[in-house]
Scaffold this motif. Sequence first.
Motif, PDB file in Angstrom:
ATOM      1  N   MET A 136       0.839  -1.204   0.000  1.00 14.54           N
ATOM      2  CA  MET A 136       0.000   0.000   0.000  1.00 14.54           C
ATOM      3  C   MET A 136       0.871   1.250   0.000  1.00 14.54           C
ATOM      4  O   MET A 136       0.563   2.216  -0.702  1.00 14.54           O
ATOM      5  CB  MET A 136      -0.939  -0.006   1.212  1.00 14.54           C
ATOM      6  CG  MET A 136      -1.978   1.078   1.155  1.00 14.54           C
ATOM      7  SD  MET A 136      -3.100   0.804  -0.233  1.00 14.54           S
ATOM      8  CE  MET A 136      -3.565   2.464  -0.609  1.00 14.54           C
ATOM      9  N   GLN A 137       1.967   1.236   0.751  1.00 10.96           N
ATOM     10  CA  GLN A 137       2.864   2.406   0.757  1.00 10.96           C
ATOM     11  C   GLN A 137       3.462   2.627  -0.628  1.00 10.96           C
ATOM     12  O   GLN A 137       3.598   3.773  -1.061  1.00 10.96           O
ATOM     13  CB  GLN A 137       3.976   2.248   1.802  1.00 10.96           C
ATOM     14  CG  GLN A 137       4.849   3.489   1.916  1.00 10.96           C
ATOM     15  CD  GLN A 137       4.066   4.741   2.295  1.00 10.96           C
ATOM     16  OE1 GLN A 137       3.389   4.760   3.319  1.00 10.96           O
ATOM     17  NE2 GLN A 137       4.158   5.790   1.485  1.00 10.96           N
ATOM     18  N   ASP A 138       3.803   1.550  -1.328  1.00 12.73           N
ATOM     19  CA  ASP A 138       4.291   1.682  -2.706  1.00 12.73           C
ATOM     20  C   ASP A 138       3.266   2.409  -3.571  1.00 12.73           C
ATOM     21  O   ASP A 138       3.601   3.317  -4.336  1.00 12.73           O
ATOM     22  CB  ASP A 138       4.587   0.313  -3.329  1.00 12.73           C
ATOM     23  CG  ASP A 138       5.831  -0.358  -2.770  1.00 12.73           C
ATOM     24  OD1 ASP A 138       6.536   0.234  -1.930  1.00 12.73           O
ATOM     25  OD2 ASP A 138       6.098  -1.505  -3.192  1.00 12.73           O
ATOM     26  N   LEU A 139       1.994   2.011  -3.444  1.00  8.69           N
ATOM     27  CA  LEU A 139       0.944   2.635  -4.254  1.00  8.69           C
ATOM     28  C   LEU A 139       0.735   4.101  -3.858  1.00  8.69           C
ATOM     29  O   LEU A 139       0.499   4.953  -4.719  1.00  8.69           O
ATOM     30  CB  LEU A 139      -0.363   1.857  -4.151  1.00  8.69           C
ATOM     31  CG  LEU A 139      -0.359   0.425  -4.682  1.00  8.69           C
ATOM     32  CD1 LEU A 139      -1.784  -0.120  -4.724  1.00  8.69           C
ATOM     33  CD2 LEU A 139       0.311   0.300  -6.015  1.00  8.69           C
ATOM     34  N   ILE A 140       0.827   4.402  -2.579  1.00 11.42           N
ATOM     35  CA  ILE A 140       0.707   5.785  -2.116  1.00 11.42           C
ATOM     36  C   ILE A 140       1.836   6.626  -2.718  1.00 11.42           C
ATOM     37  O   ILE A 140       1.613   7.758  -3.168  1.00 11.42           O
ATOM     38  CB  ILE A 140       0.709   5.850  -0.571  1.00 11.42           C
ATOM     39  CG1 ILE A 140      -0.603   5.257  -0.034  1.00 11.42           C
ATOM     40  CG2 ILE A 140       0.928   7.277  -0.065  1.00 11.42           C
ATOM     41  CD1 ILE A 140      -0.608   4.992   1.467  1.00 11.42           C
ATOM     42  N   ASP A 141       3.045   6.075  -2.756  1.00 16.93           N
ATOM     43  CA  ASP A 141       4.185   6.791  -3.336  1.00 16.93           C
ATOM     44  C   ASP A 141       3.985   7.023  -4.837  1.00 16.93           C
ATOM     45  O   ASP A 141       4.289   8.105  -5.351  1.00 16.93           O
ATOM     46  CB  ASP A 141       5.483   6.012  -3.105  1.00 16.93           C
ATOM     47  CG  ASP A 141       5.908   5.975  -1.643  1.00 16.93           C
ATOM     48  OD1 ASP A 141       5.403   6.788  -0.832  1.00 16.93           O
ATOM     49  OD2 ASP A 141       6.757   5.125  -1.308  1.00 16.93           O
ATOM     50  N   ILE A 142       3.473   6.016  -5.531  1.00 21.08           N
ATOM     51  CA  ILE A 142       3.213   6.155  -6.975  1.00 21.08           C
ATOM     52  C   ILE A 142       2.148   7.230  -7.200  1.00 21.08           C
ATOM     53  O   ILE A 142       2.301   8.097  -8.057  1.00 21.08           O
ATOM     54  CB  ILE A 142       2.796   4.805  -7.585  1.00 21.08           C
ATOM     55  CG1 ILE A 142       3.984   3.841  -7.578  1.00 21.08           C
ATOM     56  CG2 ILE A 142       2.253   4.991  -9.009  1.00 21.08           C
ATOM     57  CD1 ILE A 142       3.617   2.381  -7.825  1.00 21.08           C
ATOM     58  N   LYS A 143       1.083   7.173  -6.410  1.00 17.54           N
ATOM     59  CA  LYS A 143       0.010   8.180  -6.518  1.00 17.54           C
ATOM     60  C   LYS A 143       0.581   9.580  -6.331  1.00 17.54           C
ATOM     61  O   LYS A 143       0.305  10.481  -7.134  1.00 17.54           O
ATOM     62  CB  LYS A 143      -1.069   7.894  -5.464  1.00 17.54           C
ATOM     63  CG  LYS A 143      -2.149   8.964  -5.350  1.00 17.54           C
ATOM     64  CD  LYS A 143      -3.086   8.637  -4.182  1.00 17.54           C
ATOM     65  CE  LYS A 143      -4.099   9.732  -3.922  1.00 17.54           C
ATOM     66  NZ  LYS A 143      -5.254   9.651  -4.796  1.00 17.54           N
ATOM     67  N   ALA A 144       1.394   9.776  -5.303  1.00 15.95           N
ATOM     68  CA  ALA A 144       1.974  11.093  -5.029  1.00 15.95           C
ATOM     69  C   ALA A 144       2.842  11.559  -6.198  1.00 15.95           C
ATOM     70  O   ALA A 144       2.761  12.714  -6.614  1.00 15.95           O
ATOM     71  CB  ALA A 144       2.793  11.052  -3.744  1.00 15.95           C
TER      72      ALA A 144
END
Length: 156
Positions: A136-144
């Motif tokens: 989930m943190q990976d996806l949050i970083d990609i989103k940002a």
Amino acid sequence: MIVDVQIAISASRAAVWAAITDIERAAKTISGIDDIEIVEKPASGLVGLRWRETRMLFGKPATAEKWIIEAVENETYTTKAESDGFVFLCIKRIAEGSDGATLAETHISQPQGMVAKLMSIPMSLFFKGVAKKAVMQDLIDIKAAVEQTPQGQAQV
């Protein structure tokens, strides 16, 4: 063990695709990745791209060699890695949404022998939550990264 997560991103499918397929710069986008080393580039497309990815796991650097085994442009790609008697598959999928795109990621850990099958029991019980939080943190970083670029356009 299977881990599934997804996140909505206010950007086009193409912008999200550009971000998730920029493997060479993934360590700059995803905070959990310490280093990327490209091992092999295909003549064209993504299938066959191979790299070594280093992350910190339980306070120690861990490097895994990954490669893309299938891809459909602007929709999905699947990576494979093998380690310690397991095959690890990661499937990234992009769906068009009303306000942008949804990026989903599924991680599948497949034990390949008796020892790995025995190891998979505590892995499923104790590490699934840790794995889900990391993905989930990976996806949050990609989103940002995607949303901070002008008008959701991926940097090239």
